[in-house]
Design an enzyme around this catalytic site. Structure first.
Site, PDB file in Angstrom:
ATOM      1  N   SER A  23       1.328  -1.192  -0.152  1.00  0.00           N
ATOM      2  CA  SER A  23       0.166   0.239   0.244  1.00  0.00           C
ATOM      3  C   SER A  23       1.366   1.381  -0.198  1.00  0.00           C
ATOM      4  O   SER A  23       1.869   1.823   0.697  1.00  0.00           O
ATOM      5  CB  SER A  23      -0.874  -0.311   1.170  1.00  0.00           C
ATOM      6  OG  SER A  23      -1.503   1.284   1.424  1.00  0.00           O
ATOM      7  N   TYR A  58      -2.286  -1.280  10.214  1.00  0.00           N
ATOM      8  CA  TYR A  58      -2.228  -1.110   9.054  1.00  0.00           C
ATOM      9  C   TYR A  58      -1.211  -0.936   8.094  1.00  0.00           C
ATOM     10  O   TYR A  58      -0.753  -1.854   7.254  1.00  0.00           O
ATOM     11  CB  TYR A  58      -3.738  -0.297   7.775  1.00  0.00           C
ATOM     12  CG  TYR A  58      -3.815  -1.180   6.569  1.00  0.00           C
ATOM     13  CD1 TYR A  58      -4.228  -1.790   5.946  1.00  0.00           C
ATOM     14  CD2 TYR A  58      -3.477   0.207   6.020  1.00  0.00           C
ATOM     15  CE1 TYR A  58      -4.213  -2.021   4.897  1.00  0.00           C
ATOM     16  CE2 TYR A  58      -3.374   0.184   4.319  1.00  0.00           C
ATOM     17  CZ  TYR A  58      -3.672  -1.055   3.907  1.00  0.00           C
ATOM     18  OH  TYR A  58      -3.649  -1.642   2.541  1.00  0.00           O
TER      19      TYR A  58
END
Length: 280
Positions: free
Chosen positions: A146, A159
């Site tokens: 990401s 995350y």
């Protein structure tokens, strides 16, 4: 490796929705054969039918990527199912999110995010990489990280930690494979804002995030996010070209290069965007 001339076998984890589904369909359209897996068996069956409808050979089996046992069982099943000595491409895509400040992220949320986002990649590589090395030839592992694995934002500490770890794992593994003379390459994909369900699952949001903030965040992803097909197309191109780092989707390239130039400026922009998005 997968090419437009010789269709290869491509396995996609988290294939039932979002980037995983789009990636499976993109490889099918490019002539590859697919192995699909996801924890959601019903949704996986729907994607399986879509891929078959596009003329690709396809097999599918549910599996939890966070389980080393299930991934090893999946690998054994794949060996028996496909007409090849090993995968040509492994796409470790399965992932989940969690929205909440560090102090509002409970231990069980940390455990689950770590198990899926980081150990899911570890388990996938451990299950399939040995066969890929033994089979020889150019092959590739694609690890979907990401932009948060390169430039973190507030209130997504779990995350961001896992996605930073995926970036580091990918780089270290790539160097090890070069030292061994293996022809298996590693591609790390760092998407920016993508309009998928990963940020819209209410169960993966801290209880301290009220409904108004949650709705503002989901609206932001709908408004600003790119379609997952944008990431899928970039993955197919990266496999063909052997690219090691893929920056795709809104903010990915500008923030990455801005952070290389000035960490402070990048953080200022992230905080500004986080306020408008609903992260804080």
């Amino acid at each position: 490796m997968f090419s437009s001339v010789r269709p290869g076998w491509v396995l996609v984890t988290g294939a039932a929705s979002g980037i995983g589904r789009a990636t499976a369909l993109a490889f099918a359209d490019a002539g590859a054969n697919l192995v699909l897996t996801d924890i959601n068996a019903a949704a996986l069956q729907e994607v399986f039918a879509e891929v078959q409808g596009r003329g690709s050979d396809c097999v599918a089996r549910p599996a939890d990527v966070s389980s080393d046992r299930e991934m090893r069982e999946l690998a054994a099943w794949v060996r028996a199912e496909i007409s090849a000595p090993a995968l040509d491409v492994l796409v470790n895509n399965a992932g989940i999110g969690y929205l909440g400040s560090f102090l509002d992220t409970p231990p069980e949320a940390w455990q689950r995010v770590l198990q899926v986002n980081l150990l899911g990649v570890v388990n996938g590589c451990r299950a399939f990489l040995p066969d890929m090395i033994r089979a020889g030839g150019k092959r590739r592992i694609v690890n979907v990280a990401s932009l948060a694995g390169l430039v973190a934002a507030p209130n997504i500490s779990a995350y961001a930690a896992t996605k930073h770890a995926v970036v580091g794992l990918s780089e270290s593994l790539s160097l090890e494979l070069r030292l061994k003379g293996a022809q298996v390459g590693i591609t790390t994909v760092c998407p920016g804002i993508i309009n998928t369900q990963i940020a819209k699952v209410r169960a993966n949001v801290a209880t301290t995030i009220d409904d108004a903030q949650y709705e503002r965040l989901t609206e932001y992803y709908t408004r600003q996010g790119a379609n997952p097909e944008v990431v899928a197309d970039a993955i197919v191109r990266a496999v063909r070209s052997g690219r090691e780092l893929v920056l795709v989707g809104p903010f990915a390239k500008p923030l990455y290069y801005l952070r290389c130039f000035s960490r402070r400026l990048a953080q200022r922009l992230v905080l500004q965007d986080a306020r408008s998005a609903g992260y804080v």
